[in-house]
Design a protein around this motif. Structure first.
Motif, PDB file in Angstrom:
ATOM      1  N   PHE A 170      38.319 -68.049 -31.166  1.00 48.90           N
ATOM      2  CA  PHE A 170      37.870 -68.212 -29.774  1.00 48.90           C
ATOM      3  C   PHE A 170      36.345 -68.128 -29.769  1.00 48.90           C
ATOM      4  N   TRP A 171      35.718 -68.885 -28.878  1.00 53.48           N
ATOM      5  CA  TRP A 171      34.256 -68.822 -28.727  1.00 53.48           C
ATOM      6  C   TRP A 171      33.916 -68.793 -27.251  1.00 53.48           C
ATOM      7  N   LYS A 172      33.020 -67.838 -26.886  1.00 58.30           N
ATOM      8  CA  LYS A 172      32.603 -67.694 -25.482  1.00 58.30           C
ATOM      9  C   LYS A 172      31.254 -68.344 -25.257  1.00 58.30           C
ATOM     10  N   LYS A 173      31.171 -69.090 -24.168  1.00 56.88           N
ATOM     11  CA  LYS A 173      29.893 -69.633 -23.732  1.00 56.88           C
ATOM     12  C   LYS A 173      29.628 -69.104 -22.333  1.00 56.88           C
ATOM     13  N   TRP A 232      25.797 -69.713 -26.050  1.00 58.07           N
ATOM     14  CA  TRP A 232      26.951 -69.256 -26.822  1.00 58.07           C
ATOM     15  C   TRP A 232      26.778 -67.774 -27.112  1.00 58.07           C
ATOM     16  N   VAL A 233      27.847 -67.022 -27.007  1.00 60.15           N
ATOM     17  CA  VAL A 233      27.808 -65.590 -27.305  1.00 60.15           C
ATOM     18  C   VAL A 233      27.768 -65.410 -28.827  1.00 60.15           C
ATOM     19  N   GLU A 234      26.897 -64.511 -29.291  1.00 62.40           N
ATOM     20  CA  GLU A 234      26.780 -64.231 -30.728  1.00 62.40           C
ATOM     21  C   GLU A 234      27.817 -63.197 -31.148  1.00 62.40           C
ATOM     22  N   ALA A 235      28.362 -63.390 -32.352  1.00 62.69           N
ATOM     23  CA  ALA A 235      29.296 -62.399 -32.895  1.00 62.69           C
ATOM     24  C   ALA A 235      28.548 -61.096 -33.151  1.00 62.69           C
ATOM     25  N   LYS A 268      39.206 -59.771 -32.513  1.00 58.83           N
ATOM     26  CA  LYS A 268      37.766 -59.936 -32.284  1.00 58.83           C
ATOM     27  C   LYS A 268      37.073 -60.673 -33.429  1.00 58.83           C
ATOM     28  N   THR A 269      37.621 -60.577 -34.638  1.00 61.03           N
ATOM     29  CA  THR A 269      36.918 -61.133 -35.795  1.00 61.03           C
ATOM     30  C   THR A 269      37.643 -62.294 -36.472  1.00 61.03           C
ATOM     31  N   ASN A 270      38.943 -62.466 -36.197  1.00 60.12           N
ATOM     32  CA  ASN A 270      39.709 -63.485 -36.941  1.00 60.12           C
ATOM     33  C   ASN A 270      40.396 -64.550 -36.100  1.00 60.12           C
TER      34      ASN A 270
END
Lengths: 87, 148
Positions: free
Chosen positions: B122-125, B134-137, B117-119
């Protein structure tokens, strides 16, 4: 002597800059990720917004996550991207 | 140990069967499946696009498996992560861990998801009724990683 590196941008960065990859001759005085960010921030408004330190931007060198102090060497692949959101 | 990044769906049952039958000393097998929700931050999500960093993604996932092997006694581990266009209820990610006893497999599976999840790059839109975003962390994901 040239210090050629490759720079990649992902996700929100790629979109706002309209840029996904570039070959760059590392300017004199740019040795770390922090210095490269400062250099990129001078390219214009969209770049400044992303690289002026206000936004959370992560960096990788040769496919490994690194911090702002990481040293960039000739031939490196540097990537900038937002915090990750997979899973 | 295997890592796959793919646009196509995966079959959890088939993956479990292969790992389960790979060794007779496996006594426990834990799987985590992540699936696309139809809501996020108060909005309906109708589809999403997963971008990744080819080359680094595979390396990051392999590193997560190596860290799990160093921290727990595990016999085998697989991570499959999908990329590209996904719809609500599509499977996104599979983390599968086998061990001699259950405690190692449970803990290692949770550890691997927290790391992913943190490393992993990948990026979700998301496509919502209010447009693309874009989804924020999430800070909670970073907190989850730091407890290990």
């Amino acid at each position: 002597m040239t210090n050629l590196i490759k720079v990649l941008y992902f996700a929100r960065l790629k979109e706002s800059l309209n840029y996904s990859t570039e070959d760059m001759d590392l300017p004199a005085g740019v040795k770390t990720i922090a210095q490269l960010k400062d250099h990129l921030a001078k390219r214009g408004e969209a770049w400044a917004t992303l690289f002026n330190g206000q936004q959370s931007i992560r960096a990788a060198i040769n496919h490994a996550l690194v911090g702002n102090d990481a040293i960039i060497k000739s031939g490196d692949e540097v990537a900038f991207f937002p915090p990750v959101t997979g899973g | 140990m295997s890592v796959k990044v793919q646009t196509t769906d995966f079959d959890v049952g088939a993956e479990v069967a292969v790992m389960r039958l790979s060794s007779a000393n496996i006594g426990a097998l834990v799987s985590f499946v992540g699936q696309v929700r139809d809501f996020n931050d108060g909005d309906n999500v109708t589809s999403m696009f997963l971008e990744h960093y080819p080359g680094m993604t595979e390396k990051a996932l392999s590193e997560i498996i190596a860290q799990a092997k160093a921290g727990w006694s595990i016999a085998d581990a697989t991570i499959i992560h999908r990329v590209g266009e996904l719809k609500p209820q599509d499977q996104i990610v599979l983390v599968l861990v086998a061990s001699v006893h259950r405690q190692d497999a449970f803990a290692a599976c949770e550890f691997m998801m927290d790391q992913l999840k943190t490393n992993a790059p990948f990026w979700k839109k998301e496509q919502t009724q209010n447009g693309l975003r874009w989804v924020e962390a999430k800070a909670s994901d970073e907190a989850a990683r730091q407890r290990w």
